[in-house]
Design a protein around this motif. Structure first.
Motif, PDB file in Angstrom:
ATOM      1  N   MET A 359       0.814  -1.212   0.000  1.00  0.00           N
ATOM      2  CA  MET A 359       0.000   0.000   0.000  1.00  0.00           C
ATOM      3  C   MET A 359       0.850   1.266   0.000  1.00  0.00           C
ATOM      4  O   MET A 359       0.429   2.297  -0.537  1.00  0.00           O
ATOM      5  CB  MET A 359      -0.932   0.001   1.215  1.00  0.00           C
ATOM      6  N   ARG A 398      -4.833  -2.669 -12.888  1.00  0.00           N
ATOM      7  CA  ARG A 398      -5.875  -3.230 -12.028  1.00  0.00           C
ATOM      8  C   ARG A 398      -6.634  -4.379 -12.675  1.00  0.00           C
ATOM      9  O   ARG A 398      -7.279  -5.166 -11.971  1.00  0.00           O
ATOM     10  CB  ARG A 398      -6.866  -2.138 -11.606  1.00  0.00           C
ATOM     11  N   ASN A 428      -3.236  -2.543  -6.839  1.00  0.00           N
ATOM     12  CA  ASN A 428      -3.909  -1.501  -6.063  1.00  0.00           C
ATOM     13  C   ASN A 428      -3.582  -0.107  -6.562  1.00  0.00           C
ATOM     14  O   ASN A 428      -4.412   0.799  -6.432  1.00  0.00           O
ATOM     15  CB  ASN A 428      -3.528  -1.637  -4.584  1.00  0.00           C
ATOM     16  N   ARG A 481      -8.002   1.026   1.150  1.00  0.00           N
ATOM     17  CA  ARG A 481      -7.486  -0.074   0.342  1.00  0.00           C
ATOM     18  C   ARG A 481      -6.545  -0.969   1.158  1.00  0.00           C
ATOM     19  O   ARG A 481      -6.387  -2.153   0.846  1.00  0.00           O
ATOM     20  CB  ARG A 481      -6.739   0.471  -0.875  1.00  0.00           C
ATOM     21  N   CYS A 485      -6.349  -4.824   1.109  1.00  0.00           N
ATOM     22  CA  CYS A 485      -5.080  -5.447   0.743  1.00  0.00           C
ATOM     23  C   CYS A 485      -4.672  -6.527   1.735  1.00  0.00           C
ATOM     24  O   CYS A 485      -4.125  -7.567   1.342  1.00  0.00           O
ATOM     25  CB  CYS A 485      -3.989  -4.378   0.648  1.00  0.00           C
TER      26      CYS A 485
END
Length: 542
Positions: A359, A398, A428, A481, A485
């Motif tokens: 991330m 993606r 992501n 996210r 994740c």
């Protein structure tokens, strides 16, 4: 100077920024970045062969027919899964909404918390684990993919639907309740019509996510594009891989475009209106007026076609054999085996480190490319070619499932959490870049025009106008996210990326259900910790 230092040291932003920096350094150490010996030099030839094959995809009639069938199967899985997901989400959303239980009376004030706690369990388990679990009960039947999408996505949808209902104005509801109208009738004649545009818009978004999940589930044998890509990549048939990837790009791109077009035609809230910061109400300003009958007819035809095409054997749900297998699994699960806690702790640290690295990389790349992807005429001399090219790059990132990215990077990286983190980061960043670009495109232009009128340069407008208005929302998206994740680490673990997900898949394959329950408890606990941290920081950014 002392006062300024005190304010800086006590600032929540400074504290969480310092925590993030320490977490990234720790994650790099867990990934073995500081130890070296990460790259497999012999794999570069495979990477070159893979990249070169992009100019010569397999366009033979037989393989194109196979690709078309796989594409339709992936679409059908997504449609069927989304249908049951919305059904589960609608029922669960009402039962887990605070306003529903408030309408029933004071004796039910805490009942919504119980329902939300129950729904949190299926939501925390990734659809891939659900798929592997259902394979052990139903075998390799298309029913597995449909249920694996429907159950976790249904729980996620229920949570979002409940939040939408709780944030819907409730004055009309309580007015009817005070007039003696039964709670059920009052609820469905007041709150549901107001919240319907938000509910329908989120259903479109969940369908977009179902396309990606249907692709991932193909890797465990459900069929579709993911299954064919996995087979071709494993057999080093890169021309076929690129044909299938182009088909996946076409399917994902058409789904995104159609979803946005339908939102516009039906005057529904956009993705930004359903973001993690605040659910806005638009039903009183944007009534649905544009050919709803045609839309419903098309959706009905697509739904019927999808159920016919996947040919899922729903009779297996009530077959005695399925019930016996489920009962046997439940009997074998308890009690959980609390052994080798050191290994579980080590794998938990790997999973957490993988998600932090993923991330962080995805967020930084998404922020950078979002400004290139945002369509804002020809600001600062840019033309439309750069936004279109960047958006295609984000779509490509993606659309390709995380396990496929992990397999590609395993050509040149030794197995471990690093290729998994890179795969999750790429996927992501494609999602974050698109959402962040929409944030930029929907900025209020008046403050920016005011800065320009006062003589500010383009760089000054960007630093003092654009960044302060976008960074808090960017960080909120990244944190949201991150919650997704941590669950997705299971996917890349399937191809050798390590972490708890690798242990989960091994235990499912070996029918070690007691160990599986123990690992699931640890994994769910880890996801809850991440959710709490993410929620706390996102509240700070509001």
């Amino acid at each position: 100077m002392r006062l300024g230092y005190k304010r800086l040291s006590l600032s929540p932003y400074f504290f969480w920024g310092l925590v993030w920096l320490v977490a990234v350094i720790w994650s790099l150490r867990v990934a073995g970045v500081f130890q070296g010996d990460l790259v497999n030099e012999g794999g570069w030839s495979l990477v070159v062969a893979f990249v070169v094959a992009v100019v010569s995809p397999d366009l033979s009639p037989e393989f194109l027919l196979l690709t078309f069938d796989a594409m339709l199967k992936t679409l059908a899985y997504a449609v069927c899964g989304t249908f049951f997901c919305v059904v589960i989400g609608s029922v669960g959303g009402v039962l887990s909404s605070q306003v529903w239980w408030q309408s029933l009376g004071k004796g039910y004030n805490s009942a919504w918390l119980v329902v939300r706690a129950i729904l949190a369990i299926p939501r925390a388990i990734h659809e891939l684990i659900w798929g592997l679990f259902f394979v052990n009960i139903f075998g390799l039947d298309p029913l597995v993919a449909v249920l694996a999408i429907a159950i976790p996505f249904g729980a996620i949808t229920a949570k979002v639907f409940s939040e939408i209902l709780d944030e819907t104005p409730r004055e009309a509801l309580f007015a009817l309740l005070n007039s003696g109208v039964p709670p059920g009738s009052a609820f469905f004649y007041t709150l549901i019509p107001q919240a319907f545009p938000n509910l329908l818009s989120y259903s479109f978004y969940r369908f977009e996510c179902s396309i990606r999940s249907a692709t991932v589930l193909g890797i465990i044998g459900a069929g579709g594009l993911g299954y064919q890509i996995y087979l071709s990549l494993q057999s080093l048939r890169y021309q076929q891989v690129w044909t299938l990837i182009f088909a996946l790009l076409l399917l994902s791109g058409c789904t995104d475009f159609l979803s946005g077009w339908l939102r516009q035609q039906l005057q529904l809230p956009s993705r930004l209106d359903l973001n993690v910061l605040k659910l806005k109400q638009h039903s009183h300003n944007h009534p649905i007026t544009s050919s709803p009958n045609l839309f419903l007819l098309g959706a009905f035809v697509l739904l019927i076609f999808s159920f016919w095409y996947v040919k899922a054997d729903f009779a297996k749900l009530w077959e005695p054999r399925s019930a016996e297998r489920l009962a046997g699994i439940i009997q074998d699960v308890f009690p959980p085996q609390w052994i080798d806690l050191n290994q579980l702790f080590f794998l938990s640290t790997q999973t957490l480190a993988m998600s932090i690295l993923a991330m962080t990389s995805a967020g930084l790349a998404g922020i950078f490319l979002s400004f290139l992807a945002a369509r804002r005429d020809t600001e600062m001399g840019r033309n439309l070619f750069i936004p279109l090219l960047t958006r295609f790059l984000l779509l490509f990132a993606r659309a390709v499932p995380e396990p496929i990215w992990a397999l590609i990077f395993l050509f040149v990286l030794f197995p471990g959490i690093l290729p998994g983190a890179i795969a999750l980061a790429i996927h992501n960043f494609g999602i974050l870049g698109r959402l962040m670009a929409e944030v930029i495109e929907n900025l209020d232009q008046r403050p920016l025009h005011s800065l320009t009128a006062l003589g500010a340069s383009n760089s000054q407008v960007f630093i003092y106008g654009v960044l302060p208005a976008t960074i808090p929302r960017f960080l909120a998206y990244i944190l949201y996210r991150w919650e997704v994740c941590i669950r997705a680490t299971v996917i890349v673990a399937l191809v050798g990326a390590g972490g708890l997900g690798r242990l989960l898949t091994e235990q499912l394959s070996n029918f070690d259900y007691q160990g599986l329950l123990t690992t699931l408890i640890i994994f769910i606990g880890l996801t809850f910790v991440v959710d709490v941290i993410s929620t706390s920081v996102r509240r700070l950014l509001r």
